[in-house]
Design an enzyme around this catalytic site. Structure first.
Site: not given
Lengths: 295, 507
Positions: B187, B392, B295, B261
């Site tokens: 997906k 983040e 990331c 991850e």
């Protein structure tokens, strides 16, 4: 227009050596007669390479080493895969040559060629993996970073198997060059034509000239100067007879060449078996780098 | 400031988008065919740089997830039984077709994602093809990978990927899964569905058997259904830590193997003996590459106090030369923010930075009128307690902190729940190695940043996830730990039934 009554006359191919990316005749001007496996029908004349041809091939191979060993493993993998792609398009030609050379049925010869294509793919995948399988970090007892990586040894002389004129040939060449070595190959003495044709495939596969050099002729005559050559780093004795293998290994000792002895004299191995990694590691040096860890 | 530090005048150099042939609408790719969603729902995907609607895409629901997982389950039997060499040859085909079509896919990715064409063309696409090429070679070499003799695949892998590197994340997921003999249901993110659907066409060209790769475009609900589906043996997720935790909860108590991850808040540590110009390039690349939608972005700059002024001056000069704008312009350094939602998150965190007392700086920078944009931004005077030092941001925003000693640098670098990556800048090799050994991060770059290679494992410590993608290590997440039943020998000379060569069957 009037059609000719006579059948069309085919065009014969002049088989030549493959050295430094070019297709020279033997400097000696000699050729020898190549017949089919039953020894009856003339197939072609092949160059009867001389000692000088062998030395020229070593020069070409040495020249190719920096560029080829300096290429990324990914790049080498793509080039080997390109060889498979080019060969796939010429399966019929090679099946014909292999059938003539080895006295195989059309189907069996085609299977040999398919297996040879797949063998290029097998080694294409190894170029960027062998270092991860045989190299790695060493947990030394001290504050040091310590890493071992494989590097190609340099120029490898290869005596191709005598019977398996194509699958055996590919099985000994591909592992030599996969890791960045350059090869000087002595084709099967009795059945050199598939090997000489392979040069044409290599020449159109983005493989830099000189990485593979193919010589045809008397194995013993060409192998002797290669085994004794000071600028050859290693020798694969696969295609040598038992007696010749001993003689060449003795000569190879002079500059401490890496030697791979024939598993079966003349190279009559089962070339359809899983190739493993032995033919890759035979031509690798291990380099270990130390660096302090601290402050 | 001298004139050499000013922007050069330049003429726009847009890449033509004519190379991409976009259809008005796309279906889900299930069992080798494009199909509508069971309930007929669709959604629009827009170009974040212009807000133009690029196409309508089917929105997968629970029934579609079920259909796709079952198709993948049916395909698994034959696919996993293929000799590794034959599986590998399919992946080699895919790699080569991706190389052939890389310009088309690069333009498509820039359109749908908003990232600069320079990055899609020179980084994303070459790395995507290389990834397939690398794992293609593993398919018949699994016995050598160090995960035991005769390693076996798991079954159907449910894979969910983010919008920041749509095709690259797809490659990271699909290549190792297929090489090891698994089949997949993937997906893509709802804002970047197109390149995955084009990849389905690459699979068609490669003659890949139906059902081996299934693509479900949709939203988080489809992802949740995929993770929960009982036919899924393996879940691989790249995305936010919050969603990663939810996935971990969902699979608790099942036999599903999981790799995650997740987010990061990487420290990029600059010591006083660092090559400053090189470090500045690395800092810029570390945080502004892909608009900071990375990331492993080096979002916390830790600079040694004695070189703080020198580094910041050079950094500001360099930031002033960055070009923000049309992603398809070959001169563009920073493209569009991927979505209005992401832009709102970045804006809110930057405002929090100011409100908490950090000093905000951005170069004079004209932003396009339509689309979603955020200027490259720098915060100084940041403390470890500030939200912009802890959370983040996933945007082009850099927080600068200082340190005096290597020990303090390590302490600050590790002061985060994340542990994905880190950077070290110093000329001293022994210091690189000692600092690296103390950092709790999965990837440490020394005197470089944001380097990726298919042969090199990638993944995080702590709340940045677990498992590694890439390299030999990337195989482990798709292989069975228990010694499975012995299968037919995978020798690549084995004759196939009927003398037919696999792959010509489905063409």
């Amino acid at each position: 227009m009037k059609t000719s009554e006579a059948p069309r006359l085919s065009v014969f191919k002049t088989y030549k050596l493959y050295v430094g990316g070019k297709f020279p005749r033997s400097e000696s001007g000699r050729v020898y007669e190549v017949t089919d496996s039953k020894g009856g029908t003339w197939l072609a004349n092949a160059p009867l390479a001389s000692r000088k041809d062998a030395r020229d091939a070593v020069v070409a191979a040495r020249k190719a080493v920096p560029g080829w060993s300096g290429a990324t493993a990914y790049n080498r993998g793509q080039v080997l895969y390109r060889v498979a792609e080019m060969l796939e398009g010429r399966r019929e030609q090679f099946a014909r040559e292999v059938a003539d050379a080895e006295g195989l049925s059309k189907a069996k010869a085609a299977a040999q060629v398919d297996a040879a294509v797949d063998r290029w793919v097998w080694y294409a995948g190894w170029t960027d993996k062998i270092a991860q399988v045989v190299g790695g970090a060493n947990p030394v007892a001290g504050p040091f970073f310590n890493l071992s990586t494989p590097e190609p040894t340099g120029v490898v002389a290869v005596l191709a198997p005598q019977e398996s004129s194509f699958l055996g040939l590919v099985s000994v060449i591909a592992p030599v060059i996969a890791t960045g070595n350059a090869a000087v190959v002595v084709a099967s003495e009795r059945a050199p034509l598939p090997a000489l044709s392979l040069g044409e495939v290599l020449a159109t596969s983005d493989l830099p000239g000189g990485v593979v050099n193919v010589l045809s002729g008397r194995t013993a005559e060409i192998a002797a100067p290669l085994a004794a050559h000071q600028d050859v780093n290693a020798i694969d004795l696969t295609g040598a007879s038992a007696e010749l293998a001993v003689e060449l290994e003795r000569a190879a000792a002079d500059n401490v060449k890496r030697v791979r002895r024939p598993a079966v004299p003349g190279g009559a191995e089962d070339w359809t078996a899983d190739p493993g990694t032995g033919r890759l590691t035979a031509w690798l040096e291990t380099k270990t780098v130390w660096h302090p860890i601290g402050s | 400031m001298t004139s050499t530090h000013q922007k050069f005048a330049y003429a726009p150099a847009p890449e033509s988008r004519a190379i991409v042939d976009l259809a008005p609408s796309y279906g889900l790719f299930i069992d080798g065919e494009f199909t509508e969603a069971a309930d007929g729902t669709v959604f629009k995907t827009v170009s974040p740089s212009t807000e133009e609607v690029l196409a309508e895409v089917a929105r997968a629901g629970e029934a579609d997830v079920d259909r796709a997982v079952k198709a993948a389950g049916r395909a698994f039997t034959k696919w996993s039984a293929l000799p590794g060499a034959e599986r590998g040859k399919y992946l080699f085909r895919i790699a080569r077709i991706l190389q052939e079509r890389s310009r088309e896919l690069a333009v498509l990715e820039s359109l749908d994602n908003g990232k600069p064409i320079r990055e899609t063309r020179d980084f994303d696409l070459p790395t995507v093809a290389a990834h397939f090429f690398y794992y293609a070679g593993w398919a018949d070499k699994l016995d050598y990978a160090g995960y035991g003799p005769n390693p076996r695949p798991l079954g159907v892998a449910g894979q969910i990927i983010p919008w920041n590197f749509p095709l690259l994340m797809l490659a990271w997921k699909i290549a190792p899964a297929l090489a090891t003999g698994n089949t997949v249901v993937l997906k893509p993110a709802e804002t970047t569905p197109l390149s995955a659907l084009f990849f389905a066409d690459v699979c068609r060209q490669a003659g890949l058997p139906r059902g081996v790769v299934n693509i479900l475009t949709g939203y988080g609900d489809a992802g949740a259904a995929l993770v929960a589906h009982e036919g899924v043996a393996k879940v691989a997720f790249t995305g936010s830590t919050a969603v990663g935790k939810a996935i971990a909860r969902t699979v608790a108590g099942t036999r599903k193997k999981v790799t995650l991850e997740l987010g990061g808040k990487a420290a990029n540590i600059v010591f006083d003996d660092a090559p400053i110009d090189q470090a500045v390039e690395g800092i810029v690349n570390g945080i502004f590459f892909n608009q900071g939608h990375v990331c492993c972005a080096g979002s916390r700059l830790l600079v040694q106090e004695s070189v703080q002024d020198e580094v910041l001056d050079a950094l500001k000069r360099r930031m002033s030369t960055l070009r923000v704008g049309d992603p398809l312009d070959k001169n563009t350094d920073i493209g569009a923010i991927n979505s209005p939602e992401q832009l709102a998150r970045i804006t809110a965190l930057a405002e929090a930075g100011e409100a908490e007392g950090a000093e905000r700086w951005a170069p004079a920078c004209e932003l396009p009128e339509s689309g979603y944009w955020f200027a490259p931004t720098l915060f100084t005077g940041v403390t470890q307690a500030h939200r912009i030092a802890r959370e983040e941001i996933f945007g082009p925003v850099l927080s600068v902190l200082t340190f005096r000693t290597p020990a303090e640098a390590v302490e600050k670098a590790n002061n985060t729940p994340y542990g994905l990556s880190a950077g070290i800048w110093t000329e001293k090799g022994s210091r690189i190695l000692s600092v690296a050994s103390k950092l709790r991060a999965g990837v440490v770059w020394a005197n470089t940043f944001n380097k990726f290679d298919p042969t090199s494992p990638f993944g995080g410590y702590k709340e940045s996830g677990h498992g590694r993608e890439g390299g030999r290590h990337g195989l482990e997440g798709y292989l069975s730990e228990a010694a499975g039943p012995t299968s037919a020998h995978d020798g690549h000379l084995q004759a196939l039934p009927g003398g037919e060569r696999e792959g010509e069957r489905d063409r």
